[in-house]
Design an enzyme around this catalytic site. Structure first.
Site: not given
Ligand SMILES: [Zn+2]
Lengths: 356, 99
Positions: A164-165, A168, A179, A188, A265, A270
């Protein structure tokens, strides 16, 4: 060309960071200084550094650093680089091996050379902060906390979280989705899609066999939660007394409006990611077989065709167009894409808009 | 002196926002720990770092540390990618003493 030396008073951690510079002359200078400076941290580490620096700046060479509880990354120590074998620290090894799997996934499945498709170095930081409940991408590097040991455990424990990271980074180097709000939720979602595909590819699971969970391993055993998110059934990943019920929607009718602030957020990036997550799950199970084949190719080509302000509707329309280009107009794949988006309340628009 | 730590965002943002806020009361700390905390608060207040996350940061957390003294209240805000070493030292100290 003369190779400059960088002053010997430069601390070794700065020098090791300079070895990762995009600028070849800076790399050479840092290397020359490290080689001739007595102030080195041990031969094996240095050998790994030198091997890394001498290699072409390609192929996504890996470096993993130990923050030892600090929040300040320049204080971290290099613990494992590309040519090193396993080290004593399981977190460092999980990050290193995870990067290796994800790098191979992008190379073999999408013919992509690392994060930027130009062999960008893969740099990970483990044991960041004290009782730190998170993992993040800082624009250059992937950073992992150990968790507080009460709710969360080590974030390197989930391959899908590592992917996931890294995902990005891929999004930043392609669409660059902003974002905030829908483009942020799409950002996301695309990271969750990468996370799921990498996990399924590593386990060689078909879309029907997979659990479609993100971060199933990040909770301590005392916590009653399946995962951070469920792509198959957004809104069902957890429901407990401590932090309540998973707030992810699985349909546009339940899109959650939140302020575009840190507390909100950034518009619930998310949370609303549940909607495109569910669409990808539906496409993958609708087409059948492996998610990283036709479904992954359609999503990856759509990511590359997107921009920083792409909204859910734009992305849905792009996946429909890409499915037609890749597999034929009216193909099963294109039909699955159309049905999936309709099911989450974003029916594709097939006629070009006036702005188009 | 009362110190509270509020954490927002991150990979697990929907869960983090529901965890109870965490508060530390220096009356329950030994004298030297309270003095150390005052020193760390002063250093972080002088140089907290950037308030928000870096433009390309993803899944970064932000932190709001509120210090209530008998006379006044100080609020310090920073993020995973923006915090100064001084803010990081204060955050780490609070995390350790929250147990
Ligand atoms: Zn993320």
């Amino acid at each position: 060309m003369t190779i400059n030396r960088i002053s010997c008073v430069t601390p070794p951690f700065i020098l090791t960071r300079l070895l990762d510079s995009e600028n070849g002359e800076i790399r050479q200078a840092a290397l020359a200084t490290l080689v001739t400076t007595a102030n080195l941290r041990g031969e094996r580490t240095v050998r790994g550094l030198i091997a890394g620096a001498l290699a072409a700046p390609a192929d996504g060479r890996r470096s993993v650093y130990d923050c030892k509880g600090s929040t300040f990354l320049p204080f971290a120590t290099l613990v494992r680089s590309e040519d090193d074998g396993p080290v004593a620290d399981p977190s460092a090894n999980r990050a290193f091996d995870g990067f290796g799997s994800i790098r191979q996934f992008f190379r073999d499945v999408f013919q992509r050379n690392s994060i930027d498709d130009r062999g960008m170095r893969l740099q990970g930081y483990v044991h960041r902060g004290h009782r730190y409940n998170n993992a993040f991408w800082d624009g250059q590097e992937m950073v992992f906390g150990d968790g507080d040991g009460l709710v969360f455990s080590d974030f390197t424990g989930s391959l899908d979280v590592i992917a996931h990271e890294l995902g990005h980074g891929v999004t930043e180097h392609t669409a660059g989705l902003e974002y905030h709000r829908q483009s942020g939720a799409l950002n996301e979602s695309l990271s969750d899609v990468v996370g799921s595909m990498v996990k399924q590819w590593a386990l060689q699971q078909t879309a029907d066999q997979a659990d479609w969970l993100i971060g199933a391993e990040v909770f301590t055993p005392t916590i009653d939660a399946d995962a951070l998110r469920s792509m198959r059934a957004p809104g069902t990943a957890f429901d407990n007394k401590l932090f309540g019920k998973d707030p992810q929607p699985d349909h546009m009718d339940r899109f959650v409006e939140l302020p575009d602030t840190d507390e909100g957020d950034w518009g619930g990036v998310h949370i609303n990611s549940g909607i495109p997550n569910k669409a990808f799950y539906l496409v993958a199970t609708g087409i059948g077989g492996n998610s990283w084949e036709a479904p992954g190719r359609i999503w990856y080509e759509s990511l590359k065709a997107s921009t920083s302000t792409t909204q859910f509707q734009d992305f849905a329309d792009t996946t429909y167009q890409k499915a037609g280009q890749l597999y034929g107009t009216g193909s099963n794949q294109q039909q699955a894409v159309k049905e999936a988006w309709a099911e989450v309340g974003i029916p594709v628009t097939t006629t070009p808009s006036l702005a188009g | 002196m009362r110190v509270s730590l509020a954490t927002h965002g991150g990979l697990a943002a929907p869960i983090i926002r529901r965890l109870p806020p965490r508060v530390l009361d220096t009356d329950q700390l030994p004298g030297d720990a309270a003095r150390e905390l005052r020193r760390l608060v002063a250093a972080a207040a002088a140089d907290p770092g950037a308030a928000g996350p870096a433009p390309h940061a993803r899944d970064a957390m932000t932190y709001t540390i509120t210090v209530d003294d008998s006379s006044d209240s100080t609020t310090l805000t920073s993020s995973d990618t923006g915090m100064s070493p001084a803010f990081g030292a204060l955050l780490t100290w609070i995390e350790r003493h929250l147990g």
